[in-house]
Motif scaffolding. Structure first.
Motif, PDB file in Angstrom:
ATOM      1  N   MET A 117       0.950  -1.297  -0.384  1.00 54.77           N
ATOM      2  CA  MET A 117       0.309  -0.059   0.079  1.00 54.77           C
ATOM      3  C   MET A 117       0.987   1.154  -0.056  1.00 54.77           C
ATOM      4  O   MET A 117       1.882   1.386   0.808  1.00 54.77           O
ATOM      5  CB  MET A 117      -0.650   0.022   1.455  1.00 54.77           C
ATOM      6  N   VAL A 118      -0.044   2.380  -0.934  1.00 56.51           N
ATOM      7  CA  VAL A 118       1.363   3.396  -0.934  1.00 56.51           C
ATOM      8  C   VAL A 118       0.865   4.313  -0.224  1.00 56.51           C
ATOM      9  O   VAL A 118       0.028   4.833   0.779  1.00 56.51           O
ATOM     10  CB  VAL A 118       1.380   3.910  -2.225  1.00 56.51           C
ATOM     11  N   ARG A 119       1.878   4.879   0.834  1.00 58.14           N
ATOM     12  CA  ARG A 119       1.656   5.554   2.008  1.00 58.14           C
ATOM     13  C   ARG A 119       1.881   7.371   1.591  1.00 58.14           C
ATOM     14  O   ARG A 119       2.979   7.978   0.718  1.00 58.14           O
ATOM     15  CB  ARG A 119       2.673   5.756   3.078  1.00 58.14           C
ATOM     16  N   ASP A 120       1.040   7.562   1.836  1.00 58.90           N
ATOM     17  CA  ASP A 120       1.087   9.347   1.178  1.00 58.90           C
ATOM     18  C   ASP A 120       1.066  10.326   2.237  1.00 58.90           C
ATOM     19  O   ASP A 120       1.007  10.405   3.672  1.00 58.90           O
ATOM     20  CB  ASP A 120      -0.482   9.499   0.851  1.00 58.90           C
ATOM     21  N   SER A 121       2.342  11.649   1.675  1.00 62.67           N
ATOM     22  CA  SER A 121       2.949  11.986   2.750  1.00 62.67           C
ATOM     23  C   SER A 121       2.540  12.591   3.481  1.00 62.67           C
ATOM     24  O   SER A 121       2.505  13.577   4.236  1.00 62.67           O
ATOM     25  CB  SER A 121       4.021  12.754   2.339  1.00 62.67           C
ATOM     26  N   ILE A 122       1.438  13.994   2.629  1.00 60.52           N
ATOM     27  CA  ILE A 122       0.700  14.754   3.286  1.00 60.52           C
ATOM     28  C   ILE A 122      -0.737  13.996   4.244  1.00 60.52           C
ATOM     29  O   ILE A 122      -0.759  14.507   5.454  1.00 60.52           O
ATOM     30  CB  ILE A 122      -0.545  15.267   2.309  1.00 60.52           C
ATOM     31  N   THR A 123      -1.429  12.856   4.226  1.00 60.42           N
ATOM     32  CA  THR A 123      -1.959  12.643   4.963  1.00 60.42           C
ATOM     33  C   THR A 123      -1.148  11.821   6.469  1.00 60.42           C
ATOM     34  O   THR A 123      -1.795  12.580   7.387  1.00 60.42           O
ATOM     35  CB  THR A 123      -2.572  11.296   4.080  1.00 60.42           C
ATOM     36  N   GLU A 124      -0.026  11.562   6.481  1.00 62.61           N
ATOM     37  CA  GLU A 124       0.643  10.762   8.059  1.00 62.61           C
ATOM     38  C   GLU A 124       1.283  12.132   8.343  1.00 62.61           C
ATOM     39  O   GLU A 124       0.472  12.586   9.530  1.00 62.61           O
ATOM     40  CB  GLU A 124       1.856  10.416   6.812  1.00 62.61           C
ATOM     41  N   GLU A 125       1.180  13.454   7.152  1.00 56.63           N
ATOM     42  CA  GLU A 125       1.235  14.658   8.423  1.00 56.63           C
ATOM     43  C   GLU A 125       0.474  14.793   8.595  1.00 56.63           C
ATOM     44  O   GLU A 125       0.214  15.639  10.145  1.00 56.63           O
ATOM     45  CB  GLU A 125       2.080  15.582   7.037  1.00 56.63           C
ATOM     46  N   ILE A 126      -0.803  15.592   8.016  1.00 57.27           N
ATOM     47  CA  ILE A 126      -1.744  15.576   9.313  1.00 57.27           C
ATOM     48  C   ILE A 126      -2.514  14.558  10.211  1.00 57.27           C
ATOM     49  O   ILE A 126      -2.685  14.884  11.174  1.00 57.27           O
ATOM     50  CB  ILE A 126      -3.126  15.992   8.105  1.00 57.27           C
ATOM     51  N   ARG A 127      -2.293  13.089   9.836  1.00 59.96           N
ATOM     52  CA  ARG A 127      -2.411  12.782  11.708  1.00 59.96           C
ATOM     53  C   ARG A 127      -1.799  12.984  12.407  1.00 59.96           C
ATOM     54  O   ARG A 127      -1.972  12.649  13.286  1.00 59.96           O
ATOM     55  CB  ARG A 127      -1.969  11.325  10.403  1.00 59.96           C
ATOM     56  N   GLU A 128      -0.230  12.973  12.251  1.00 59.94           N
ATOM     57  CA  GLU A 128       0.911  13.439  13.126  1.00 59.94           C
ATOM     58  C   GLU A 128       0.016  14.146  14.040  1.00 59.94           C
ATOM     59  O   GLU A 128       0.613  14.560  15.052  1.00 59.94           O
ATOM     60  CB  GLU A 128       2.163  13.296  12.349  1.00 59.94           C
ATOM     61  N   ILE A 129      -0.296  15.558  13.138  1.00 57.03           N
ATOM     62  CA  ILE A 129      -0.542  16.746  13.628  1.00 57.03           C
ATOM     63  C   ILE A 129      -2.213  16.776  14.633  1.00 57.03           C
ATOM     64  O   ILE A 129      -1.743  16.679  15.917  1.00 57.03           O
ATOM     65  CB  ILE A 129      -1.193  18.028  12.906  1.00 57.03           C
ATOM     66  N   ARG A 130      -2.098  15.604  14.190  1.00 55.73           N
ATOM     67  CA  ARG A 130      -3.464  15.696  14.833  1.00 55.73           C
ATOM     68  C   ARG A 130      -4.036  14.405  16.461  1.00 55.73           C
ATOM     69  O   ARG A 130      -4.188  15.242  17.049  1.00 55.73           O
ATOM     70  CB  ARG A 130      -4.470  14.606  13.860  1.00 55.73           C
ATOM     71  N   HIS A 131      -2.359  13.773  15.792  1.00 50.60           N
ATOM     72  CA  HIS A 131      -2.172  13.010  17.599  1.00 50.60           C
ATOM     73  C   HIS A 131      -1.544  13.438  18.584  1.00 50.60           C
ATOM     74  O   HIS A 131      -1.870  13.911  18.964  1.00 50.60           O
ATOM     75  CB  HIS A 131      -1.326  11.953  17.187  1.00 50.60           C
ATOM     76  N   ARG A 132      -0.396  14.798  17.966  1.00 51.54           N
ATOM     77  CA  ARG A 132      -0.119  15.366  18.428  1.00 51.54           C
ATOM     78  C   ARG A 132      -1.453  16.509  19.176  1.00 51.54           C
ATOM     79  O   ARG A 132      -1.049  16.750  20.922  1.00 51.54           O
ATOM     80  CB  ARG A 132       1.168  16.671  17.789  1.00 51.54           C
ATOM     81  N   LEU A 133      -1.987  16.899  18.803  1.00 49.17           N
ATOM     82  CA  LEU A 133      -3.333  17.445  19.454  1.00 49.17           C
ATOM     83  C   LEU A 133      -3.701  17.051  20.077  1.00 49.17           C
ATOM     84  O   LEU A 133      -4.018  17.424  21.783  1.00 49.17           O
ATOM     85  CB  LEU A 133      -4.199  18.277  18.260  1.00 49.17           C
ATOM     86  N   ALA A 134      -4.166  16.269  19.877  1.00 52.66           N
ATOM     87  CA  ALA A 134      -5.082  15.151  20.947  1.00 52.66           C
ATOM     88  C   ALA A 134      -4.398  14.774  21.821  1.00 52.66           C
ATOM     89  O   ALA A 134      -5.278  14.882  23.438  1.00 52.66           O
ATOM     90  CB  ALA A 134      -5.266  14.061  19.883  1.00 52.66           C
ATOM     91  N   GLU A 135      -2.719  14.221  22.154  1.00 53.26           N
ATOM     92  CA  GLU A 135      -2.360  14.430  23.248  1.00 53.26           C
ATOM     93  C   GLU A 135      -1.769  15.453  23.893  1.00 53.26           C
ATOM     94  O   GLU A 135      -2.306  15.530  25.135  1.00 53.26           O
ATOM     95  CB  GLU A 135      -1.029  13.401  22.496  1.00 53.26           C
ATOM     96  N   LYS A 136      -2.272  16.830  23.435  1.00 50.62           N
ATOM     97  CA  LYS A 136      -1.739  17.560  24.262  1.00 50.62           C
ATOM     98  C   LYS A 136      -2.741  18.282  24.835  1.00 50.62           C
ATOM     99  O   LYS A 136      -2.819  18.678  26.155  1.00 50.62           O
ATOM    100  CB  LYS A 136      -1.477  18.779  23.317  1.00 50.62           C
ATOM    101  N   PHE A 137      -4.109  18.049  24.442  1.00 51.48           N
ATOM    102  CA  PHE A 137      -5.721  18.402  25.493  1.00 51.48           C
ATOM    103  C   PHE A 137      -6.051  16.877  25.567  1.00 51.48           C
ATOM    104  O   PHE A 137      -7.362  17.204  25.794  1.00 51.48           O
ATOM    105  CB  PHE A 137      -6.369  19.357  24.033  1.00 51.48           C
TER     106      PHE A 137
END
Length: 82
Positions: free
Chosen positions: A1-21
């Motif tokens: 399966m091809v990994r999309d770098s933009i999608t991965e970056e968005i998911r990483e930001i979402r995970h960081r925000l969720a962890e922060k709050f």
């Protein structure tokens, strides 16, 4: 399966925000609104529009009283009367 770098970056930001709050959606939303207001960009607020209803579904809930009376008369008459 091809990994999309933009999608991965968005998911990483979402995970960081969720962890922060602590996964609190309300706190994440408050932070985003606060940062949006501080950004100084002009936002456009469009007025709410009424929902579009197709003409075919816009029918009266009750039939015309005269039509109902005529139908009732036709149903009550005997077959020989017709």
């Amino acid at each position: 399966m091809v990994r999309d770098s933009i999608t991965e970056e968005i998911r990483e930001i979402r995970h960081r925000l969720a962890e922060k709050f602590d996964n609190d959606v309300d706190r994440i939303g408050e932070d985003l609104r606060r940062r949006q207001d501080a950004g100084g960009r002009r936002l456009v607020q469009l007025p709410k529009r009424p929902p579009r209803i197709p003409a075919s579904t816009n029918k009266p809930m009750h039939p015309n009283v005269e039509v109902a009376r005529l139908e009732a008369e036709n149903l009550s008459s005997s077959p020989g009367d017709r």
